[in-house]
Design a protein around this motif. Sequence first.
Motif, PDB file in Angstrom:
ATOM      1  N   SER A  23       0.835  -1.198   0.000  1.00  0.00           N
ATOM      2  CA  SER A  23       0.000   0.000   0.000  1.00  0.00           C
ATOM      3  C   SER A  23       0.873   1.252   0.000  1.00  0.00           C
ATOM      4  N   ALA A  24       2.015   1.184   0.687  1.00  0.00           N
ATOM      5  CA  ALA A  24       2.944   2.317   0.689  1.00  0.00           C
ATOM      6  C   ALA A  24       3.553   2.517  -0.693  1.00  0.00           C
ATOM      7  N   LEU A  25       3.995   1.409  -1.296  1.00  0.00           N
ATOM      8  CA  LEU A  25       4.546   1.487  -2.654  1.00  0.00           C
ATOM      9  C   LEU A  25       3.474   1.936  -3.645  1.00  0.00           C
ATOM     10  N   GLY A  26       2.289   1.340  -3.502  1.00  0.00           N
ATOM     11  CA  GLY A  26       1.205   1.646  -4.426  1.00  0.00           C
ATOM     12  C   GLY A  26       0.768   3.097  -4.351  1.00  0.00           C
ATOM     13  N   ALA A  27       0.694   3.627  -3.147  1.00  0.00           N
ATOM     14  CA  ALA A  27       0.275   5.025  -2.990  1.00  0.00           C
ATOM     15  C   ALA A  27       1.234   5.966  -3.713  1.00  0.00           C
ATOM     16  N   LYS A  28       2.527   5.672  -3.610  1.00  0.00           N
ATOM     17  CA  LYS A  28       3.529   6.494  -4.302  1.00  0.00           C
ATOM     18  C   LYS A  28       3.408   6.332  -5.817  1.00  0.00           C
ATOM     19  N   LYS A  29       3.192   5.100  -6.251  1.00  0.00           N
ATOM     20  CA  LYS A  29       3.170   4.826  -7.690  1.00  0.00           C
ATOM     21  C   LYS A  29       1.909   5.361  -8.353  1.00  0.00           C
ATOM     22  N   VAL A  30       0.776   5.250  -7.662  1.00  0.00           N
ATOM     23  CA  VAL A  30      -0.483   5.717  -8.225  1.00  0.00           C
ATOM     24  C   VAL A  30      -0.440   7.221  -8.487  1.00  0.00           C
ATOM     25  N   VAL A  31       0.207   7.966  -7.604  1.00  0.00           N
ATOM     26  CA  VAL A  31       0.341   9.410  -7.805  1.00  0.00           C
ATOM     27  C   VAL A  31       1.082   9.696  -9.108  1.00  0.00           C
ATOM     28  N   VAL A  32       2.135   8.923  -9.362  1.00  0.00           N
ATOM     29  CA  VAL A  32       2.902   9.096 -10.602  1.00  0.00           C
ATOM     30  C   VAL A  32       2.052   8.697 -11.804  1.00  0.00           C
ATOM     31  N   ILE A  33       1.353   7.588 -11.692  1.00  0.00           N
ATOM     32  CA  ILE A  33       0.520   7.109 -12.798  1.00  0.00           C
ATOM     33  C   ILE A  33      -0.549   8.135 -13.160  1.00  0.00           C
ATOM     34  N   GLU A  34      -1.168   8.735 -12.150  1.00  0.00           N
ATOM     35  CA  GLU A  34      -2.194   9.747 -12.415  1.00  0.00           C
ATOM     36  C   GLU A  34      -1.615  10.917 -13.200  1.00  0.00           C
ATOM     37  N   ASP A  35      -0.365  11.266 -12.916  1.00  0.00           N
ATOM     38  CA  ASP A  35       0.288  12.342 -13.654  1.00  0.00           C
ATOM     39  C   ASP A  35       0.624  11.885 -15.075  1.00  0.00           C
ATOM     40  N   LEU A  36       1.013  10.630 -15.212  1.00  0.00           N
ATOM     41  CA  LEU A  36       1.347  10.098 -16.536  1.00  0.00           C
ATOM     42  C   LEU A  36       0.115   9.988 -17.422  1.00  0.00           C
ATOM     43  N   GLU A  37      -1.045   9.823 -16.807  1.00  0.00           N
ATOM     44  CA  GLU A  37      -2.286   9.780 -17.588  1.00  0.00           C
ATOM     45  C   GLU A  37      -2.447  11.060 -18.406  1.00  0.00           C
ATOM     46  N   LYS A  38      -2.071  12.192 -17.803  1.00  0.00           N
ATOM     47  CA  LYS A  38      -2.190  13.475 -18.505  1.00  0.00           C
ATOM     48  C   LYS A  38      -1.269  13.508 -19.714  1.00  0.00           C
ATOM     49  N   GLU A  73       8.087  19.216 -22.053  1.00  0.00           N
ATOM     50  CA  GLU A  73       7.849  19.469 -20.629  1.00  0.00           C
ATOM     51  C   GLU A  73       7.253  18.241 -19.950  1.00  0.00           C
ATOM     52  N   LEU A  74       6.276  17.613 -20.606  1.00  0.00           N
ATOM     53  CA  LEU A  74       5.636  16.433 -20.038  1.00  0.00           C
ATOM     54  C   LEU A  74       6.614  15.271 -19.925  1.00  0.00           C
ATOM     55  N   ASN A  75       7.467  15.120 -20.940  1.00  0.00           N
ATOM     56  CA  ASN A  75       8.463  14.045 -20.903  1.00  0.00           C
ATOM     57  C   ASN A  75       9.468  14.264 -19.778  1.00  0.00           C
ATOM     58  N   ALA A  76       9.890  15.522 -19.622  1.00  0.00           N
ATOM     59  CA  ALA A  76      10.860  15.833 -18.572  1.00  0.00           C
ATOM     60  C   ALA A  76      10.252  15.564 -17.192  1.00  0.00           C
ATOM     61  N   LYS A  77       8.993  15.958 -17.029  1.00  0.00           N
ATOM     62  CA  LYS A  77       8.326  15.727 -15.745  1.00  0.00           C
ATOM     63  C   LYS A  77       8.133  14.236 -15.497  1.00  0.00           C
ATOM     64  N   ALA A  78       7.754  13.500 -16.545  1.00  0.00           N
ATOM     65  CA  ALA A  78       7.549  12.052 -16.412  1.00  0.00           C
ATOM     66  C   ALA A  78       8.851  11.360 -16.034  1.00  0.00           C
ATOM     67  N   GLU A  79       9.936  11.748 -16.696  1.00  0.00           N
ATOM     68  CA  GLU A  79      11.250  11.154 -16.393  1.00  0.00           C
ATOM     69  C   GLU A  79      11.653  11.446 -14.951  1.00  0.00           C
ATOM     70  N   LYS A  80      11.424  12.674 -14.522  1.00  0.00           N
ATOM     71  CA  LYS A  80      11.767  13.040 -13.135  1.00  0.00           C
ATOM     72  C   LYS A  80      10.932  12.236 -12.134  1.00  0.00           C
ATOM     73  N   ASN A  81       9.638  12.120 -12.404  1.00  0.00           N
ATOM     74  CA  ASN A  81       8.762  11.360 -11.502  1.00  0.00           C
ATOM     75  C   ASN A  81       9.206   9.903 -11.394  1.00  0.00           C
ATOM     76  N   LEU A  89      12.240   8.652 -11.983  1.00  0.00           N
ATOM     77  CA  LEU A  89      13.532   8.572 -11.295  1.00  0.00           C
ATOM     78  C   LEU A  89      13.379   8.844  -9.799  1.00  0.00           C
ATOM     79  N   ASP A  90      12.507   9.791  -9.447  1.00  0.00           N
ATOM     80  CA  ASP A  90      12.259  10.074  -8.023  1.00  0.00           C
ATOM     81  C   ASP A  90      11.654   8.856  -7.335  1.00  0.00           C
ATOM     82  N   TYR A  91      10.728   8.192  -8.024  1.00  0.00           N
ATOM     83  CA  TYR A  91      10.107   6.982  -7.466  1.00  0.00           C
ATOM     84  C   TYR A  91      11.168   5.911  -7.238  1.00  0.00           C
ATOM     85  N   GLU A  92      12.041   5.731  -8.225  1.00  0.00           N
ATOM     86  CA  GLU A  92      13.078   4.705  -8.116  1.00  0.00           C
ATOM     87  C   GLU A  92      14.048   5.022  -6.980  1.00  0.00           C
TER      88      GLU A  92
END
Length: 286
Positions: A157-172, A218-226, A228-231
């Motif tokens: 749930s801890a991992l998922g909560a972090k990952k879902v936030v990133v996924i929601e941003d990647l949806e955009k 801009e979206l690619n840069a943000k996605a890459e950062k998200n 890498l931050d998750y990792e």
Amino acid sequence: MEKYMTPVPSYLANFVDYLNRDRSSLPEYELTLVDSMKDAIQKHIKEHFETHAMTRQKFVSMPAELWKDYTNGLFNLTEKPRKVLGYLPKDELTKLDGLVKAPLTSEIERRRADLESWMDKMRASDADRAEIADTLKLSTFYFADLEKHQQEVEKWSALGAKKVVVIEDLEKREEFLEEVEEFERKASGDPDRYKRANSLALAEENKFRAYATKKLKELNAKAEKNCLDYEKDTGRVFEIDGIKYLDMIKEQGEGRASTPGLSLGKLRPRRGDEDSKIIRHKKSQS
């Protein structure tokens, strides 16, 4: 005397073990469970005593300090100072065993459902799912099994909560990719548009392409950062259904996927599926 007693079934014995543990050592969810089990068992034994004279007489003939809980006037379930549960009829012990097993089973099944839900939400890989496979395959429902499931739920749930936030941003990002692709399909599908369109319309096309190029960077840069931050934060590679998302960005380029099999399949709700927010990626079979 114990040789004349009925063996206490395993789930009831497991309950007695946890009942005797230092309460400060038990997590809140186990304390709540132990207390509710104790109440249910006490109620059942009390009702049995009231309707079964033979059992009642058997215990009344013993010293009260051996089987009575003087804090509440009910049955002492701790098996201290001596074991007495085995003096209950075998069928009653079986019923008491069920009063322990049923809530444990329910709590474990609830956690299994939570784990499956997190696996889906975070677009887990086969390797992720393999990490919980042994726990989900457990066929027993003891307190120790509940603890294993709880540990897995807390971890995922801890991992998922972090990952879902990133996924929601990647949806955009994926939605904008679709917008760009749709624009280009319409534009490239009409070779005569240059003959019909005025200079203002063509200027608008070029203006959108310039905007799209800048926004995608801009979206690619943000996605890459998200990613890498998750990792960095979790020590785990950011993947969508087992595919590294950074590789997807590379393959997609500026809104294009040179290898369709590495596409996300678009992170949009599945049609007709109200419960699913994202479509699971399927690798190309070709």
